[in-house]
Write a protein that holds these residues in place. Structure first.
Motif: not given
Length: 474
Positions: A18-25, A52-59, A117-121
């Protein structure tokens, strides 16, 4: 004041779309919490903020274009027993520290392609052959945030710790003898082990495929969202199948008819009695199910756990032997844990006929369970025989008795891996010391949607309250 991690994964997904939140946030929020809290919790082995942040920005770019994927923008952790291309995977072993796979495991690829968005293991015991996660590849053990002096179980202990403490909204897990369900129990979460073949183990290393990957989450809806993404087996899977109905939809609905449910609390082990609070968890669930119109009847366990205890222990030994031999160079095997070395020593002494006899014993045990449950849609038990155990509990009587102590605590879970039935662990309540208890529901083979809808009904009707641990508010 409400924070982003107070939202369920489903709510986060709606806000992203809905555009109320970004994946980066959202990703930055969880990365900040990991940085602040994980040194006490042992949830993560590896975290890669830049990736993780690169993938969040692409998303976010895709979301801006109106391109929605099933998990688009949701942060997630992948269990360290499963390969991630370009992201270090140690399989819980100091002997494999720094190993970076070139390819994703099948299910990991599905999760990435679904937009998570994979942040880690997340932390796991060496090769997954223990139901606890000590400090082997991390500075501290994986502990339950409800009491950091106690394990969050295993082998998906780090994943459960992360979700319960608000370091992730959902997590990838896997379960070979209870390894998704017992961490869910220790951390007041929902954990699902699907039917054999619904989530792929291809390429299989054995015809006796007891393991299954699945989700850990705070709600049934969230768990079902992740399960639906994972439930896409490839053509080469020996046991692969796909459901006729949506698992995600099942996580939002109720059963379409009253179900026949058999329940017990007997551990099936001589001299091992369930904790009174574990019994209470089942009995309060029985009362709720009856009030909802289901037919519920107490039965004896279809088979005694003690009849298969030796074979279950041998199964762990064979697994440890295979992993140590196939994955660890000979000059690094002295870095294996004492538990793995002990199991591998046992496994190395087993002959071909020994392994065949082990398989036969496990098959008989599983067949007895299936026959005993033929009249029922669902079986109900505690998930564990007691609360999360203190650090050091499993090795307190020596390495040789670890398997015995593990089975005494996790005795309700292995049989569903052997039969291939779907199983879910649901929270029940916290005791006066704030420790969590849970129940396990086991359904008919390939009736995963029915089991998930029953879990959703129990959640909707108040089987448990979402009581968060102290770390949640920090």
């Amino acid at each position: 004041m409400s924070q982003l991690h107070d939202l369920s994964a489903a709510e986060q997904l709606r806000a992203l779309r809905g555009g109320e939140l970004t994946s980066r946030e959202l990703t930055e929020h969880y990365l900040d919490r990991i940085t602040k809290l994980d040194a006490e919790l042992g949830a993560f082995v590896t975290v890669d903020p830049e990736l993780a942040l690169r993938n969040a920005d692409r998303t976010d770019e895709r979301l801006t274009r109106g391109e929605h994927t099933p998990l688009g923008g949701i942060p997630i952790g992948i269990k360290d027993l499963h390969a991630t291309a370009g992201l270090a995977t140690s399989f819980g072993s100091a002997a494999l520290a720094g190993h970076v796979p070139t390819d994703d495991d099948w299910t990991v690829g599905l999760i990435r392609r679904a937009g998570a968005v994979v942040v880690g293991k997340t932390n796991a015991p060496e090769f997954g052959v223990a139901c606890y996660v000590d400090a082997v590849v991390t500075p501290v053990p994986a502990v339950t945030p409800y009491d950091t002096g106690r394990y969050s179980s295993g082998s998906s202990g780090g994943a459960a710790t992360a979700v319960a403490a608000g370091l992730l909204p959902i997590a990838h897990a896997s379960d070979g003898a209870g390894s998704t369900r017992t961490p869910a129990a220790a951390c007041h979460l929902v954990g699902i082990k699907p039917s054999r073949g619904l989530v792929s183990l291809a390429p299989a290393s054995s015809f006796l495929a007891t393991g299954a990957e699945g989700p850990l989450a705070r709600t049934v809806e969230d768990a079902a969202l992740l399960l639906e993404v994972m439930a896409q087996p490839p053509a080469q899977d020996l046991y692969g199948w796909t459901p006729d109905t949506s698992l995600a939809e099942a996580g939002r609905t109720r059963p379409d008819r009253p179900l026949k449910i058999g329940w017990w609390t007997d551990t099936g082990l001589a001299g091992v009695d369930p904790h009174p609070e574990s019994v209470r968890a089942v009995r309060r669930t029985v009362d709720l199910l009856r009030g909802l119109g289901h037919e519920v009847r107490e039965i004896a366990p279809p088979a005694r756990q003690e009849t298969a205890a030796g074979a279950i222990s041998d199964m762990l030994a064979v697994s440890a032997t295979m992993r140590a031999t196939m994955q660890v160079p000979a000059d690094k095997r002295d870095l294996l844990t004492a538990h793995t070395r002990n199991l591998a020593a046992v496994g190395a002494k087993m002959t071909g006929p020994d392994v065949l006899l082990m398989h036969a014993a496990l098959a008989r045990f599983a067949s007895d369970f299936l026959a005993g449950l033929d009249d029922f849609d669902v079986a109900l038990t505690p998930t564990t025989s007691g609360p999360p155990v203190p650090l050091g509990h499993f090795e307190a009587d020596g390495i040789e008795r670890v398997n015995e102590r593990m089975l005494a605590w996790s005795c309700y879970t292995p049989w569903a891996n052997l039969t291939g039935q779907p199983a879910v662990s649901l929270p029940s309540h916290l005791d006066d010391d704030g420790l969590p208890y849970s129940v396990q529901l086991v359904g008919r083979i390939r009736q995963d949607a029915t089991l998930v809808s029953l879990a959703a009904q129990l959640e909707h009707e108040g089987l448990w309250d979402a009581v968060h641990p102290p770390h949640w508010f920090r």
